[in-house]
Design a protein around this motif. Structure first.
Motif, short mmCIF file in Angstrom:
data_model
loop_
_atom_site.label_atom_id
_atom_site.label_comp_id
_atom_site.label_asym_id
_atom_site.label_seq_id
_atom_site.Cartn_x
_atom_site.Cartn_y
_atom_site.Cartn_z
N MET A 1 0.84 -1.18 0.00
CA MET A 1 0.00 0.00 0.00
C MET A 1 0.89 1.24 0.00
O MET A 1 1.89 1.30 0.71
CB MET A 1 -0.91 -0.01 1.22
N ALA A 2 0.51 2.21 -0.78
CA ALA A 2 1.27 3.44 -0.89
C ALA A 2 1.05 4.34 0.33
O ALA A 2 -0.04 4.37 0.89
CB ALA A 2 0.86 4.18 -2.15
N ASN A 3 2.09 5.06 0.70
CA ASN A 3 1.92 6.02 1.79
C ASN A 3 1.55 7.38 1.22
O ASN A 3 1.59 7.60 0.02
CB ASN A 3 3.17 6.07 2.68
N ARG A 4 1.20 8.30 2.08
CA ARG A 4 0.73 9.62 1.65
C ARG A 4 1.77 10.40 0.85
O ARG A 4 1.43 11.11 -0.09
CB ARG A 4 0.29 10.44 2.85
N ASP A 5 3.03 10.29 1.25
CA ASP A 5 4.08 10.99 0.51
C ASP A 5 4.19 10.46 -0.92
O ASP A 5 4.38 11.22 -1.86
CB ASP A 5 5.43 10.85 1.22
N GLN A 6 4.07 9.15 -1.08
CA GLN A 6 4.12 8.55 -2.41
C GLN A 6 2.91 8.98 -3.24
O GLN A 6 3.05 9.30 -4.42
CB GLN A 6 4.16 7.03 -2.33
N LEU A 7 1.73 9.00 -2.63
CA LEU A 7 0.52 9.41 -3.35
C LEU A 7 0.64 10.85 -3.84
O LEU A 7 0.24 11.18 -4.96
CB LEU A 7 -0.71 9.27 -2.45
#
Length: 67
Positions: free
Chosen positions: A1-7
């Motif tokens: 699952m992607a984290n917020r920084d990646q999104l």
């Protein structure tokens, strides 16, 4: 699952980003999130499954690692 920084990073660089205005009134979205591009506010983002519907997330994320 992607984290917020990646999104956020992917949303900023994604050539297919398309703002989903219907999410603008969602209580979970803060004004800070609406002022910048993020996968979380893109029409291609599947909120329930937490993935990109057009499968570009991984390609854009990988390209960020190359720069």
């Amino acid at each position: 699952m992607a984290n917020r920084d990646q999104l956020k990073a992917v949303g900023e660089m994604c050539p297919d980003f398309s703002y989903d205005g219907s999410l603008g009134k969602a209580s979970v979205m803060s004004m800070a999130n609406l002022s910048s591009r993020s996968c979380e506010i893109c029409t291609h983002w599947d909120v329930k499954n937490q993935k990109c519907r057009i499968d570009v997330f991984d390609d854009v994320l990988t390209s960020l690692d190359q720069t």
